[in-house]
Design a protein around this motif. Structure first.
Motif, mmCIF file in Angstrom:
data_model
loop_
_atom_site.group_PDB
_atom_site.id
_atom_site.type_symbol
_atom_site.label_atom_id
_atom_site.label_comp_id
_atom_site.label_asym_id
_atom_site.label_seq_id
_atom_site.Cartn_x
_atom_site.Cartn_y
_atom_site.Cartn_z
ATOM 1 N N GLU A 107 -8.152 10.213 11.182
ATOM 2 C CA GLU A 107 -7.168 9.800 12.193
ATOM 3 C C GLU A 107 -7.757 8.950 13.315
ATOM 4 O O GLU A 107 -7.119 7.993 13.761
ATOM 5 N N THR A 108 -8.961 9.259 13.767
ATOM 6 C CA THR A 108 -9.531 8.515 14.898
ATOM 7 C C THR A 108 -9.801 7.054 14.550
ATOM 8 O O THR A 108 -9.818 6.207 15.431
ATOM 9 N N GLY A 109 -9.978 6.738 13.287
ATOM 10 C CA GLY A 109 -10.221 5.365 12.879
ATOM 11 C C GLY A 109 -8.964 4.570 12.584
ATOM 12 O O GLY A 109 -9.017 3.355 12.417
ATOM 13 N N MET A 110 -7.830 5.245 12.526
ATOM 14 C CA MET A 110 -6.565 4.558 12.219
ATOM 15 C C MET A 110 -6.042 3.853 13.462
ATOM 16 O O MET A 110 -6.126 4.372 14.572
ATOM 17 N N MET A 111 -5.487 2.674 13.260
ATOM 18 C CA MET A 111 -4.856 1.935 14.345
ATOM 19 C C MET A 111 -3.469 2.513 14.597
ATOM 20 O O MET A 111 -2.887 3.162 13.725
ATOM 21 N N LYS A 112 -2.932 2.253 15.780
ATOM 22 C CA LYS A 112 -1.586 2.719 16.102
ATOM 23 C C LYS A 112 -0.602 2.139 15.081
ATOM 24 O O LYS A 112 -0.641 0.947 14.794
ATOM 25 N N ASP A 113 0.225 2.996 14.513
ATOM 26 C CA ASP A 113 1.248 2.617 13.533
ATOM 27 C C ASP A 113 0.686 2.079 12.212
ATOM 28 O O ASP A 113 1.408 1.455 11.448
ATOM 29 N N GLU A 114 -0.609 2.305 11.933
ATOM 30 C CA GLU A 114 -1.163 1.894 10.637
ATOM 31 C C GLU A 114 -0.598 2.800 9.550
ATOM 32 O O GLU A 114 -0.499 4.012 9.731
ATOM 33 N N LYS A 115 -0.247 2.221 8.418
ATOM 34 C CA LYS A 115 0.417 2.939 7.341
ATOM 35 C C LYS A 115 -0.411 2.884 6.065
ATOM 36 O O LYS A 115 -1.131 1.934 5.837
ATOM 37 N N PHE A 116 -0.263 3.918 5.236
ATOM 38 C CA PHE A 116 -0.875 3.886 3.919
ATOM 39 C C PHE A 116 0.048 3.149 2.956
ATOM 40 O O PHE A 116 1.260 3.280 3.017
ATOM 41 N N TYR A 117 -0.562 2.395 2.039
ATOM 42 C CA TYR A 117 0.188 1.634 1.057
ATOM 43 C C TYR A 117 0.014 2.250 -0.332
ATOM 44 O O TYR A 117 -0.680 3.252 -0.507
ATOM 45 N N MET A 118 0.594 1.611 -1.321
ATOM 46 C CA MET A 118 0.563 2.092 -2.706
ATOM 47 C C MET A 118 -0.781 1.793 -3.375
ATOM 48 O O MET A 118 -1.515 0.941 -2.913
ATOM 49 N N SER A 119 -1.037 2.518 -4.453
ATOM 50 C CA SER A 119 -2.109 2.176 -5.380
ATOM 51 C C SER A 119 -3.468 2.772 -5.044
ATOM 52 O O SER A 119 -4.492 2.276 -5.501
ATOM 53 N N ALA A 120 -3.536 3.838 -4.253
ATOM 54 C CA ALA A 120 -4.821 4.474 -3.953
ATOM 55 C C ALA A 120 -5.455 5.024 -5.224
ATOM 56 O O ALA A 120 -4.758 5.395 -6.166
ATOM 57 N N ILE A 121 -6.784 5.074 -5.233
ATOM 58 C CA ILE A 121 -7.507 5.598 -6.395
ATOM 59 C C ILE A 121 -8.697 6.448 -5.931
ATOM 60 O O ILE A 121 -9.138 6.365 -4.792
ATOM 61 N N ARG A 122 -9.203 7.242 -6.868
ATOM 62 C CA ARG A 122 -10.545 7.820 -6.769
ATOM 63 C C ARG A 122 -11.350 7.032 -7.773
ATOM 64 O O ARG A 122 -11.062 7.037 -8.969
ATOM 65 N N ASN A 123 -12.356 6.315 -7.293
ATOM 66 C CA ASN A 123 -13.115 5.461 -8.207
ATOM 67 C C ASN A 123 -14.149 6.280 -8.990
ATOM 68 O O ASN A 123 -14.286 7.485 -8.796
ATOM 69 N N SER A 124 -14.866 5.627 -9.879
ATOM 70 C CA SER A 124 -15.816 6.324 -10.752
ATOM 71 C C SER A 124 -17.012 6.902 -10.002
ATOM 72 O O SER A 124 -17.746 7.715 -10.550
ATOM 73 N N LEU A 125 -17.214 6.498 -8.754
ATOM 74 C CA LEU A 125 -18.261 7.090 -7.913
ATOM 75 C C LEU A 125 -17.753 8.298 -7.144
ATOM 76 O O LEU A 125 -18.489 8.908 -6.370
ATOM 77 N N GLY A 126 -16.468 8.631 -7.324
ATOM 78 C CA GLY A 126 -15.867 9.765 -6.631
ATOM 79 C C GLY A 126 -15.331 9.432 -5.247
ATOM 80 O O GLY A 126 -14.905 10.322 -4.523
ATOM 81 N N GLN A 127 -15.337 8.167 -4.868
ATOM 82 C CA GLN A 127 -14.829 7.749 -3.552
ATOM 83 C C GLN A 127 -13.317 7.579 -3.607
ATOM 84 O O GLN A 127 -12.775 7.118 -4.600
ATOM 85 N N TRP A 128 -12.661 7.930 -2.500
ATOM 86 C CA TRP A 128 -11.236 7.639 -2.368
ATOM 87 C C TRP A 128 -11.108 6.242 -1.786
ATOM 88 O O TRP A 128 -11.806 5.883 -0.846
ATOM 89 N N MET A 129 -10.193 5.459 -2.314
ATOM 90 C CA MET A 129 -9.897 4.122 -1.790
ATOM 91 C C MET A 129 -8.395 4.057 -1.563
ATOM 92 O O MET A 129 -7.614 3.989 -2.520
#
Length: 146
Positions: A78-100
């Motif tokens: 939350e502290t890194g999000m800008m005011k009114d920043e929204k999540f969009y479609m198409s998030a993944i967990r990549n093969s390194l285990g990272q969330w994008m």
């Protein structure tokens, strides 16, 4: 009803995000998770994390996960999000285990306990990500942007 995203977990169960909640296909019936059950509205991304929990990102900037049958908020970004920043479609967990997780103009990256942001810049302008695809053989991630 508008389906905004879909995911299949490791058990072959289907999950569908809508603007009013999340549906989980159990056998041949859906279970609907709504605000009454703790699910944020406007789910635009669904993916499975490294622990087989389902993660839900909402257009209104909320991040949740289903852990042992309970919907729990995910905190730390939350502290890194800008005011009114929204999540969009198409998030993944990549093969390194990272969330994008795409936002209005960058990617929220979760790497084994740590949140950071990856700006997407093309011709000196930021752009929104509308699609993420990973070529798992080459370990390359592609972003479809505006």
């Amino acid at each position: 009803m508008i389906i905004t995203c879909a995911a299949e977990d490791r058990n072959g169960l289907l999950w569908f995000g809508t603007e009013t909640g999340v549906y989980k296909l159990q056998s041949y019936a859906f279970r609907n998770y709504t605000a009454k059950s703790g699910m944020p509205k406007y789910i635009w991304s669904i993916f499975e994390d490294n622990d087989s929990d389902m993660v839900f990102a909402s257009y209104n900037g909320q991040l949740s996960k289903m852990h042992q049958g309970r919907i729990l908020p995910v905190h730390g970004f939350e502290t890194g999000m800008m005011k009114d920043e929204k999540f969009y479609m198409s998030a993944i967990r990549n093969s390194l285990g990272q969330w994008m997780i795409p936002t209005d103009w960058r990617i929220l990256l979760y790497d084994h306990g740590r949140f950071s942001f990856l700006p997407l810049i093309h011709e000196k302008q930021t752009c929104a990500t509308l699609s993420i695809f990973e070529d798992t053989l080459r370990k390359q991630v592609y972003f479809g942007t505006t």
